[in-house]
Scaffold this motif. Sequence first.
Motif, PDB file in Angstrom:
ATOM      1  N   GLY A 308      -3.085   4.274  -6.375  1.00 23.31           N
ATOM      2  CA  GLY A 308      -3.679   4.046  -7.691  1.00 23.31           C
ATOM      3  C   GLY A 308      -3.164   2.806  -8.378  1.00 23.31           C
ATOM      4  N   SER A 309      -2.066   2.218  -7.869  1.00 26.77           N
ATOM      5  CA  SER A 309      -1.530   0.991  -8.466  1.00 26.77           C
ATOM      6  C   SER A 309      -2.537  -0.141  -8.342  1.00 26.77           C
ATOM      7  N   LYS A 310      -2.571  -0.983  -9.350  1.00 27.61           N
ATOM      8  CA  LYS A 310      -3.464  -2.144  -9.343  1.00 27.61           C
ATOM      9  C   LYS A 310      -2.676  -3.366  -8.874  1.00 27.61           C
ATOM     10  N   ILE A 311      -3.279  -4.142  -7.989  1.00 28.99           N
ATOM     11  CA  ILE A 311      -2.629  -5.324  -7.439  1.00 28.99           C
ATOM     12  C   ILE A 311      -3.594  -6.507  -7.445  1.00 28.99           C
ATOM     13  N   ALA A 319      -7.372  -5.356  -6.845  1.00 29.18           N
ATOM     14  CA  ALA A 319      -7.664  -4.200  -6.016  1.00 29.18           C
ATOM     15  C   ALA A 319      -6.813  -3.016  -6.438  1.00 29.18           C
ATOM     16  N   GLU A 320      -7.202  -1.851  -5.947  1.00 26.29           N
ATOM     17  CA  GLU A 320      -6.464  -0.612  -6.194  1.00 26.29           C
ATOM     18  C   GLU A 320      -5.953  -0.076  -4.864  1.00 26.29           C
ATOM     19  N   ILE A 321      -4.705   0.374  -4.837  1.00 27.25           N
ATOM     20  CA  ILE A 321      -4.128   0.921  -3.612  1.00 27.25           C
ATOM     21  C   ILE A 321      -4.650   2.341  -3.392  1.00 27.25           C
ATOM     22  N   LEU A 322      -5.228   2.565  -2.203  1.00 28.96           N
ATOM     23  CA  LEU A 322      -5.773   3.880  -1.860  1.00 28.96           C
ATOM     24  C   LEU A 322      -4.806   4.697  -1.000  1.00 28.96           C
ATOM     25  N   PHE A 323      -4.097   4.000  -0.104  1.00 30.14           N
ATOM     26  CA  PHE A 323      -3.209   4.714   0.819  1.00 30.14           C
ATOM     27  C   PHE A 323      -2.106   3.766   1.276  1.00 30.14           C
ATOM     28  N   ILE A 324      -0.870   4.257   1.272  1.00 24.79           N
ATOM     29  CA  ILE A 324       0.269   3.445   1.696  1.00 24.79           C
ATOM     30  C   ILE A 324       0.627   3.836   3.121  1.00 24.79           C
ATOM     31  N   SER A 325       0.537   2.869   4.029  1.00 24.41           N
ATOM     32  CA  SER A 325       0.765   3.128   5.447  1.00 24.41           C
ATOM     33  C   SER A 325       2.243   3.010   5.794  1.00 24.41           C
ATOM     34  N   SER A 326       2.534   2.969   7.073  1.00 20.08           N
ATOM     35  CA  SER A 326       3.916   2.819   7.536  1.00 20.08           C
ATOM     36  C   SER A 326       4.469   1.438   7.236  1.00 20.08           C
ATOM     37  N   ILE A 327       3.579   0.490   6.922  1.00 20.36           N
ATOM     38  CA  ILE A 327       4.002  -0.852   6.490  1.00 20.36           C
ATOM     39  C   ILE A 327       3.648  -0.972   5.007  1.00 20.36           C
ATOM     40  N   THR A 329       3.966  -3.076   2.688  1.00 20.65           N
ATOM     41  CA  THR A 329       3.382  -4.324   2.179  1.00 20.65           C
ATOM     42  C   THR A 329       1.917  -4.478   2.571  1.00 20.65           C
ATOM     43  N   ARG A 330       1.407  -3.558   3.422  1.00 18.78           N
ATOM     44  CA  ARG A 330       0.026  -3.669   3.900  1.00 18.78           C
ATOM     45  C   ARG A 330      -0.703  -2.321   3.780  1.00 18.78           C
ATOM     46  N   PRO A 331      -0.951  -1.878   2.547  1.00 14.97           N
ATOM     47  CA  PRO A 331      -1.653  -0.617   2.336  1.00 14.97           C
ATOM     48  C   PRO A 331      -3.167  -0.748   2.503  1.00 14.97           C
ATOM     49  N   LEU A 332      -3.847   0.378   2.409  1.00 14.40           N
ATOM     50  CA  LEU A 332      -5.318   0.406   2.349  1.00 14.40           C
ATOM     51  C   LEU A 332      -5.698   0.232   0.891  1.00 14.40           C
ATOM     52  N   VAL A 333      -6.597  -0.709   0.591  1.00 13.42           N
ATOM     53  CA  VAL A 333      -6.935  -1.014  -0.798  1.00 13.42           C
ATOM     54  C   VAL A 333      -8.446  -1.051  -0.993  1.00 13.42           C
ATOM     55  N   LYS A 334      -8.852  -0.942  -2.259  1.00 12.86           N
ATOM     56  CA  LYS A 334     -10.264  -1.074  -2.642  1.00 12.86           C
ATOM     57  C   LYS A 334     -10.366  -2.147  -3.711  1.00 12.86           C
ATOM     58  N   THR A 335     -11.195  -3.161  -3.466  1.00 13.39           N
ATOM     59  CA  THR A 335     -11.358  -4.215  -4.458  1.00 13.39           C
ATOM     60  C   THR A 335     -12.078  -3.654  -5.680  1.00 13.39           C
ATOM     61  N   LEU A 336     -11.679  -4.106  -6.860  1.00 12.09           N
ATOM     62  CA  LEU A 336     -12.231  -3.555  -8.102  1.00 12.09           C
ATOM     63  C   LEU A 336     -13.621  -4.098  -8.412  1.00 12.09           C
ATOM     64  N   GLU A 337     -13.897  -5.313  -7.982  1.00  8.63           N
ATOM     65  CA  GLU A 337     -15.167  -5.941  -8.328  1.00  8.63           C
ATOM     66  C   GLU A 337     -16.330  -5.344  -7.534  1.00  8.63           C
ATOM     67  N   GLU A 353      -0.450 -10.371  -3.509  1.00  4.64           N
ATOM     68  CA  GLU A 353       0.134 -11.470  -4.278  1.00  4.64           C
ATOM     69  C   GLU A 353       1.065 -10.934  -5.359  1.00  4.64           C
ATOM     70  N   GLU A 354       0.622  -9.846  -6.017  1.00  4.81           N
ATOM     71  CA  GLU A 354       1.407  -9.353  -7.158  1.00  4.81           C
ATOM     72  C   GLU A 354       0.954  -7.953  -7.556  1.00  4.81           C
ATOM     73  N   ILE A 355       1.897  -7.173  -8.071  1.00  8.04           N
ATOM     74  CA  ILE A 355       1.558  -5.879  -8.655  1.00  8.04           C
ATOM     75  C   ILE A 355       1.161  -6.096 -10.106  1.00  8.04           C
ATOM     76  N   LEU A 356       0.024  -5.550 -10.512  1.00  5.10           N
ATOM     77  CA  LEU A 356      -0.447  -5.691 -11.891  1.00  5.10           C
ATOM     78  C   LEU A 356      -0.104  -4.473 -12.724  1.00  5.10           C
ATOM     79  N   GLU A 357      -0.333  -3.286 -12.159  1.00  2.00           N
ATOM     80  CA  GLU A 357      -0.021  -2.038 -12.868  1.00  2.00           C
ATOM     81  C   GLU A 357       0.476  -1.018 -11.852  1.00  2.00           C
TER      82      GLU A 357
END
Length: 358
Positions: A308-311, A319-327, A329-337, A353-357
Amino acid sequence: MIVNLEELQPGSILAEDIYIRTNRPIITAKTVLTKEHIKILKSFLVKEVTIENTRIDGTKIMQSSSSIHKQARNEKKSNFLELFIQTVQLYKKEFLSWQSGLPVNIANIRNILLPLLEEVENVSKEIFSIYHLSNKKEYLYQHSIAVAVISALIAEKMNYSYRDMIQVALAGCLSDAGMAKINQRLLHKTEPLTEDEFNEVKKHTRYSLEMIPEHTLLKKETRLAIYQHHERIDGSGYPMGNADNKIHAFAKIIAVADTFHAMTSERLYRKKQSPFRVIEQMHQDHFGEFDLTILQSLSNAITQFTTGSKIRLSNGEKAEILFISSIPTRPLVKTLENELILDLEKNRHIFIEEILEY
């Protein structure tokens, strides 16, 4: 605070992203504005921007009456950001005094650092944003304070006592004290150093040890860490080429913090990089050089986001983080636009690039 573009001065720090008819910001938050940035804003007919209350040189910005009346939004103030900038300026004064021949005052350095260290546990997100403030002319001073704070955060994550955390921070801050004895031409050179010049700069570890006196506020291990902070556990470092068990734990922490901040920051000859990308590079390109437990502690501190974090991604999209994998720094994300699902493990050309929320 919100200021009119006509009142905007170089050295001001942007507080919010600036978007102009695009999903990607033309200038991102935390950017230290230059004359070129201001020209770009004028070319896009931007009338006003939101900036931090303190410039990169530590001066406070007085808000005009017209700007005060226009400020309708809640301004997200960063006390840590201002404190960091002020601490850098205090350290700069100490460093310039060393260049003039005055001795290192351990008590002064400790007092300069303590207000920042008291905030370390609560501001990890802000700590990983200070690379945005990297300024070519001020880098040497910013780096010392950043290494102190990042080293302290790593020590805190590794459950060091508060007393030892302070010692690690002191060692991180003073690790480049010997740079005061290096030819200033080399410190401000705008292209990579030659081999001979680099060998000269390497002497700063010995100079640091010679400059820093034995003191009741400084453990013997702390002075050793200052001398050893460029050693690497595979024996590839300097000044002695020591390997793993001959390097003090404090020095291993500073080695990670020092390299991390240097790689993320804008330098005279290199652009800044995302902390997430740098962590991956330190794991992959520098494998064997750093203590993995320490590197993992830094990685964990950076990737404290949750589902749910915004990046913001490296392509500029939010984008919004949907699932955090074993890595992490490389989660599954959904773009907000456009709600596109991206697996960053498979899309290696895109990175956070950066964590927003959170």
